[in-house]
Design a protein around this motif. Structure first.
Motif, mmCIF file in Angstrom:
data_model
loop_
_atom_site.group_PDB
_atom_site.id
_atom_site.type_symbol
_atom_site.label_atom_id
_atom_site.label_comp_id
_atom_site.label_asym_id
_atom_site.label_seq_id
_atom_site.Cartn_x
_atom_site.Cartn_y
_atom_site.Cartn_z
ATOM 1 N N ARG A 111 2.817 6.642 -8.055
ATOM 2 C CA ARG A 111 2.304 6.286 -9.383
ATOM 3 C C ARG A 111 2.771 4.887 -9.767
ATOM 4 O O ARG A 111 3.860 4.452 -9.384
ATOM 5 C CB ARG A 111 2.819 7.278 -10.440
ATOM 6 N N ILE A 112 1.930 4.190 -10.529
ATOM 7 C CA ILE A 112 2.312 2.902 -11.102
ATOM 8 C C ILE A 112 2.074 2.949 -12.606
ATOM 9 O O ILE A 112 1.271 3.744 -13.106
ATOM 10 C CB ILE A 112 1.519 1.731 -10.485
ATOM 11 N N ASN A 113 2.807 2.123 -13.338
ATOM 12 C CA ASN A 113 2.610 2.061 -14.788
ATOM 13 C C ASN A 113 2.056 0.701 -15.191
ATOM 14 O O ASN A 113 1.788 -0.161 -14.342
ATOM 15 C CB ASN A 113 3.916 2.376 -15.533
ATOM 16 N N ASP A 114 1.871 0.481 -16.494
ATOM 17 C CA ASP A 114 1.268 -0.758 -16.980
ATOM 18 C C ASP A 114 2.136 -1.981 -16.714
ATOM 19 O O ASP A 114 1.654 -3.116 -16.757
ATOM 20 C CB ASP A 114 0.993 -0.660 -18.486
ATOM 21 N N ASP A 115 3.417 -1.771 -16.447
ATOM 22 C CA ASP A 115 4.316 -2.887 -16.143
ATOM 23 C C ASP A 115 4.356 -3.181 -14.647
ATOM 24 O O ASP A 115 5.206 -3.951 -14.181
ATOM 25 C CB ASP A 115 5.733 -2.560 -16.635
ATOM 26 N N MET A 116 3.448 -2.566 -13.893
ATOM 27 C CA MET A 116 3.368 -2.734 -12.450
ATOM 28 C C MET A 116 4.610 -2.213 -11.729
ATOM 29 O O MET A 116 4.938 -2.632 -10.627
ATOM 30 C CB MET A 116 3.127 -4.204 -12.064
ATOM 31 N N GLU A 117 5.314 -1.280 -12.366
ATOM 32 C CA GLU A 117 6.415 -0.588 -11.719
ATOM 33 C C GLU A 117 5.857 0.659 -11.036
ATOM 34 O O GLU A 117 4.883 1.251 -11.521
ATOM 35 C CB GLU A 117 7.493 -0.196 -12.724
ATOM 36 N N SER A 118 6.459 1.055 -9.939
ATOM 37 C CA SER A 118 5.932 2.198 -9.182
ATOM 38 C C SER A 118 7.027 3.210 -8.891
ATOM 39 O O SER A 118 8.219 2.887 -8.857
ATOM 40 C CB SER A 118 5.300 1.726 -7.871
ATOM 41 N N ALA A 119 6.593 4.458 -8.690
ATOM 42 C CA ALA A 119 7.530 5.549 -8.434
ATOM 43 C C ALA A 119 6.929 6.508 -7.425
ATOM 44 O O ALA A 119 5.708 6.595 -7.262
ATOM 45 C CB ALA A 119 7.873 6.282 -9.727
ATOM 46 N N LEU A 120 7.814 7.244 -6.751
ATOM 47 C CA LEU A 120 7.400 8.280 -5.806
ATOM 48 C C LEU A 120 7.947 9.625 -6.258
ATOM 49 O O LEU A 120 9.116 9.734 -6.637
ATOM 50 C CB LEU A 120 7.913 7.958 -4.400
ATOM 51 N N PHE A 121 7.098 10.653 -6.191
ATOM 52 C CA PHE A 121 7.477 12.004 -6.591
ATOM 53 C C PHE A 121 7.266 12.935 -5.399
ATOM 54 O O PHE A 121 6.195 12.915 -4.771
ATOM 55 C CB PHE A 121 6.636 12.488 -7.780
ATOM 56 N N GLU A 122 8.278 13.741 -5.076
ATOM 57 C CA GLU A 122 8.150 14.684 -3.973
ATOM 58 C C GLU A 122 7.048 15.701 -4.271
ATOM 59 O O GLU A 122 6.943 16.204 -5.384
ATOM 60 C CB GLU A 122 9.473 15.401 -3.733
ATOM 61 N N ALA A 123 6.240 16.009 -3.250
ATOM 62 C CA ALA A 123 5.094 16.883 -3.471
ATOM 63 C C ALA A 123 4.877 17.854 -2.312
ATOM 64 O O ALA A 123 3.740 18.176 -1.976
ATOM 65 C CB ALA A 123 3.833 16.036 -3.693
ATOM 66 N N ASP A 124 5.976 18.326 -1.698
ATOM 67 C CA ASP A 124 5.805 19.282 -0.601
ATOM 68 C C ASP A 124 6.553 20.578 -0.849
ATOM 69 O O ASP A 124 6.668 21.420 0.049
ATOM 70 C CB ASP A 124 6.252 18.658 0.724
ATOM 71 N N GLY A 125 7.094 20.755 -2.061
ATOM 72 C CA GLY A 125 7.792 21.990 -2.387
ATOM 73 C C GLY A 125 9.070 22.208 -1.597
ATOM 74 O O GLY A 125 9.553 23.336 -1.507
ATOM 75 N N GLY A 126 9.627 21.140 -1.028
ATOM 76 C CA GLY A 126 10.862 21.265 -0.265
ATOM 77 C C GLY A 126 10.671 21.736 1.165
ATOM 78 O O GLY A 126 11.655 22.057 1.849
ATOM 79 N N ALA A 127 9.415 21.769 1.636
ATOM 80 C CA ALA A 127 9.152 22.241 2.997
ATOM 81 C C ALA A 127 9.810 21.351 4.049
ATOM 82 O O ALA A 127 10.110 21.807 5.160
ATOM 83 C CB ALA A 127 7.649 22.316 3.243
#
Length: 249
Positions: A206-222
């Protein structure tokens, strides 16, 4: 001052008395520690210090070298970030911990928004490159290229429908247009011992309006189960069959 056996026993008895405990012996000669509960009593037989390490190879080296003359050891892969080398049970139902391995990887703050420069460094320093296959490129490189082409000015707005985001990126030297933010992305961050292949898993980028970006885990811990499997595979490959080491995960 020399400490005789009688002196040491006296000091131990004094300490037990202060803790409102005492040692009694039954008809078979076995000793028990009496306090809030009753436990079999015996002097400390285990190693004074557990060998701590940050690598899997050190456990392999220890076992191959036959250090301390240990036999009947087994390896317990506790988690992707801890492996224990344990000895057999003694007559009191206790087990000696010989080695404890934990990797020294830098932690990643999932969900934290990083600046473009910080995200660029993070992706290249703490993520393992992936082999590209037909129809699928390395998503790590795709994100690095994407954030490197972001255009920052006061008129930029990130369009977001909750799933897909669109941002302004450079096109050539002077032109600019819109490009889709890669999402979801398949990445291999360093989350376990570096001696094994890092498990790949999906992340939401994801990115925000300040052009900062983030990563979120999306595998349920597999990824954790895959990491444990990879660690077990490492030991199976590195340890000779004649050692007959059991590996639990």
């Amino acid at each position: 001052m020399d400490m005789t056996t009688d002196t040491l026993q006296h000091i131990e008895n004094q300490a037990l008395a202060a803790a409102d405990k005492k040692i009694v012996k039954n008809d078979d000669g076995k000793e028990f520690l009496i306090g809030d509960d009753v436990h079999p009593y015996h002097t400390k037989w285990q190693a004074d210090e557990v060998i701590t390490t940050s690598t899997l190879s050190s456990i392999v080296d220890y076992l191959k070298a036959g250090i301390d003359g240990r036999k009947d050891c087994f390896i317990h892969v506790v988690s992707p970030t801890e492996v224990a080398l344990l000895g057999p049970l003694d007559g009191y139902g206790e087990r000696e911990l010989l080695m404890d391995a934990k990797p020294t990887n830098d932690s990643i703050d999932w969900g934290r928004f990083y600046s473009r420069e910080a995200m660029n460094i993070l992706l290249q320093a703490q993520f393992q490159p992936m082999q590209t296959t037909a129809g699928h490129n390395d998503d790590r490189d795709a994100i690095v290229q994407f954030i490197g082409n972001l255009v920052q000015d006061n008129a930029i707005h990130v369009q977001d429908d909750g799933v897909t985001q669109t941002a302004t990126v450079k096109q050539g030297i002077a032109n600019q247009g819109e490009a889709m933010v890669p999402n979801p992305v398949l990445l291999k961050p360093y989350r376990t011992f570096t001696e094994i292949d890092q498990p790949e898993s999906n992340f939401i980028f994801r990115i925000n309006d300040d052009m900062e970006s983030a990563l979120f885990e999306a595998d349920g811990g597999a990824w954790r189960q895959q990491a444990i499997k990879n660690i077990k595979g490492y030991f199976e490959d590195e340890l000779p069959d004649e050692l007959k080491i059991t590996i639990l995960g």
